[in-house]
Design a protein around this motif. Sequence first.
Motif, PDB file in Angstrom:
ATOM      1  N   PHE A   1       0.991  -2.018  -0.430  1.00  6.46           N
ATOM      2  CA  PHE A   1       0.189   0.118  -0.254  1.00  6.46           C
ATOM      3  C   PHE A   1       0.729   0.929   0.137  1.00  6.46           C
ATOM      4  CE2 PHE A   1      -2.316  -3.072   2.613  1.00  6.46           C
ATOM      5  CZ  PHE A   1      -3.371  -3.642   1.746  1.00  6.46           C
TER       6      PHE A   1
ATOM      7  N   THR B   1      -4.725  -2.660  -8.974  1.00  4.46           N
ATOM      8  CA  THR B   1      -5.877  -1.608  -9.223  1.00  4.46           C
ATOM      9  C   THR B   1      -6.242  -1.211 -10.429  1.00  4.46           C
ATOM     10  OG1 THR B   1      -5.507   0.043  -8.489  1.00  4.46           O
ATOM     11  CG2 THR B   1      -6.312  -1.245  -6.926  1.00  4.46           C
TER      12      THR B   1
ATOM     13  N   GLU C   1      -6.346   5.273  -3.166  1.00  4.90           N
ATOM     14  CA  GLU C   1      -6.277   4.628  -3.601  1.00  4.90           C
ATOM     15  C   GLU C   1      -6.092   3.056  -2.716  1.00  4.90           C
ATOM     16  OE1 GLU C   1      -3.709   7.385  -5.603  1.00  4.90           O
ATOM     17  OE2 GLU C   1      -3.903   7.385  -2.975  1.00  4.90           O
ATOM     18  N   ARG C   2      -5.789   3.366  -1.775  1.00  8.96           N
ATOM     19  CA  ARG C   2      -6.073   2.211  -1.014  1.00  8.96           C
ATOM     20  C   ARG C   2      -7.464   1.644  -0.604  1.00  8.96           C
ATOM     21  NH1 ARG C   2      -1.933   2.336   4.523  1.00  8.96           N
ATOM     22  NH2 ARG C   2      -0.210   2.933   3.453  1.00  8.96           N
TER      23      ARG C   2
ATOM     24  N   THR D   1      -8.226  -0.218  -3.692  1.00 10.09           N
ATOM     25  CA  THR D   1      -7.994  -1.060  -3.382  1.00 10.09           C
ATOM     26  C   THR D   1      -8.911  -2.272  -2.887  1.00 10.09           C
ATOM     27  OG1 THR D   1      -5.836  -1.230  -3.606  1.00 10.09           O
ATOM     28  CG2 THR D   1      -5.962  -3.051  -2.508  1.00 10.09           C
TER      29      THR D   1
ATOM     30  N   ASN E   1      -2.448  -2.584  -3.958  1.00 16.56           N
ATOM     31  CA  ASN E   1      -2.730  -1.262  -4.829  1.00 16.56           C
ATOM     32  C   ASN E   1      -2.145  -1.178  -6.502  1.00 16.56           C
ATOM     33  OD1 ASN E   1      -3.049  -0.007  -2.219  1.00 16.56           O
ATOM     34  ND2 ASN E   1      -1.875   1.381  -2.317  1.00 16.56           N
TER      35      ASN E   1
END
Length: 868
Positions: A79, A244, A229-230, A233, A241
């Motif tokens: 991450f 994705t 981003e997290r 995911t 990440n």
Amino acid sequence: MKASELRTRYLEFFAARDHMKLPSSPLVPKDPTLLFTSAGMVQFKDYLAGRAAAPHPRITTCQKCFRTTDIENVGKTAFHQTFFEMLGNFSFGDYFKKGAIELAWEFLTRELSIDGSNLWVSVYQDDDEAYDIWHDVIGVPSDRIVRLGKEHNWWGPVGNSGPCGPDCEIHVDTGIENGCGDPDCAGPACDCNRFSEIWNLVFMQYDAQEDGTLVPLQRQNVDTGMGLERTVTTLQGAETNFETDLFRPIVEAIEAASPRSLNKDDHVYRNTIADHVRSVLFLLSEGLMPSNERQGYVLRRILRRAIRAGERLDLAPGSLAAFIEPVIETMGSVYPEIVQSRDLARRLITREEETFRRTLRDGERRLNKVLDELTTSGKKVLPGDAAFELNDTYGFPIEMTQEIVADRGFEIDVPGYEIALEQQRTRSRRSVEEDQLDVQIKDAQEGGETKFLGYNCLDATAQILQSIPDSTGDEEPKLRAIIVDQSPFYAASGGQVSDTGIVENLARPGRKSRIGDVIKMQNGPSVHEIKGKDSLFLPGDQVRLVVDVERRNRICRNHTATHILHTALRNVLGSHVKQAGSLVNDIELRFDFSHFEKMTDDQIAQVEDIANAAVLADHPVTTDLLSLEQATASGAIGLFEDEYRGKSEVRVVSVGDVSKELCGGTHVSRSGEIGLIKIVSEESIASGTRRLRAITGDRVLDRLREQDAFQRLMHEQFGDDPISGIDQIRSQVEALTSQLNEFVADRLQTLSRQISEKANGIGDTKLVVSRADLPGDQLKQLADLIEEGTQPSVIILAGESSGRALVVCKVSKGIQTVRAGDVVKTMSQALGGGGGGAPNFAQGGGQDPAKIDEVLQSAAAEMRQALG
């Protein structure tokens, strides 16, 4: 759910709940205390601290962020990233803990339909209020609420005092199978990949005092940040990440560009490139350029990390620039600035990669050699001076060296590195200061500044405040310098040299000397250096100060020309061009600027055309005194904004509508006074920094006369068509060179036959050891010729050239008992030098040619034993 949908739904969710939707602020904030925008709250610092009123009590944003605090984890963990997007909702004296927690839970579990049983919460260990809200109001079981200390769940203050408070972090449990396997795993506080923090709710409820006490704030604020981003995911069911829709296109492009299939160990390098290329593109879109200072240093650092990662994946040189395309396809519709930066990014990344790849391998070989030697001696710390050499010689940022040595279990002597760095800075400062006044002047009185009159007059009277002697003991000691209350002489600063001229003592008629230099003391007066023997000037004397007018006029022409050239460069090369330094004197101007490649002749001509059009237009050159805020708002640009920060007024110099800059220097009154601007050279002075040299006015006329004289000389030497005459001479030289090369080739063929006849057969291998006093390139050619007729063979040649011993060794492929590099290394050391190379070919030498025959005999004996 795609990232674009999450971004939209978040902002619309909070906008529907009376939050004002604001755009992202730049990655490079206006705040001089910060290098980058690393969180959504940066643009709201004044609101959160109570220094300004927010436009609305509730605000929501999607903020571009950049940080390198965990850069060593980027690519290694699921991450971590350097560039990321932070979704945030903020409350300025409106809702507090209960409101923020309820909004967060509603968005996650209802809007996004995330299963609440997969969410864990960490709270500050003493924040019972937040714990009770999570447990009693939201209904999170106690076994999924973790109390942690200040190192995990407390924000601020920035510095020793200011707003601060506890925070709550919301984590997604990705499954025990992704954990560390430790039965004592710390849960959300563990660095394993099981828990992913997706949202942080910061409750600013205290004002920290200098003594450490906490005083409740009258107005409590909320600052939250959800990692886009997290969260994506989690929504896409991805493990990292990099799996994705935000990263998959660039990851696939990297995999396609790799000449081999990537294994799991390669993913760290693949992911590093994916993250860093995104970051580089966004930073470039903000107008940053790679450099050795501040934000530019960080940009260069991550770009070089990406280049090194590309080396690990065996990517072809020039591959990195292509990876910006999938980033633009993925994010260009949301951030159009990266689309506009496409061409610039491609060219700059390609240029940086070309430059750094040339030194990367050499630097790593050097580093690994040092580490091998340390391993042999049982040491595990790289000396600071070795780390500094890698930085100074090979361009390795200290952070990169730390990462490389850590992979081999080493540490760096960081204090030793800093000492070596400071020693270099001291040497640099000393080289500059040697041309300035000595310690006596540096110790001159400080206090009120010398009033500068030189904007409006070049001839003025003043009173001497202090005389600084050059020596003592004489009845009339020689003077080094004087300090006066006011002066028309410009003191050197901002790249402009000082004025020179005459000082006349009105109190002592006939006493007159020359002013050779003027230096502005830090927070003090201007020191006028005296040149001349007749120098009786005492405190209290009235003096007349007269500036050299012709010299000042030349300086003014050159200084205004730098402003015009700055604008012309930005018009031709792009808005990324920023001034990186300058020197303005009466001979020429020197202008340093950020740019990543050599200017073409056409670009230089375009810059000259634009600059001289501004000269011929005869624009008025005006000055205004404004506040820094007013100057910035007017579009004025400045080289060192921090230098002006805190001043009540700054001076803005405008050349018509062509240029507007912060500047304290002296200028012409109209651009037409410059006469003409001619660029005489363009060169690189550092990676990412170029330098223009140019002349103006009568210096251009002098240059034209010199060129006319040179042209006449060429006609005298080569006739009416000098080009044709030079071509004839070149043809003759080429013909003679060809004859010489043929002679050398024949000689080498003859030598190869003679030496090959003396080869010793040892089993199936022929050993050739001979002396040949030839230059290094011919010695290598001779070895190649000998091998052609003696394979398989071991060939050792040595000889003297230009007073130096040279050694060459060539070993045919398939021979395993002899390594050319080892042979040359041993021989070169015996000859007082060094060398080495690959198993099949190596070359070296030394400073002791008298030992050549002896060393050849020893080598022959060793080879017979090795081959026998």
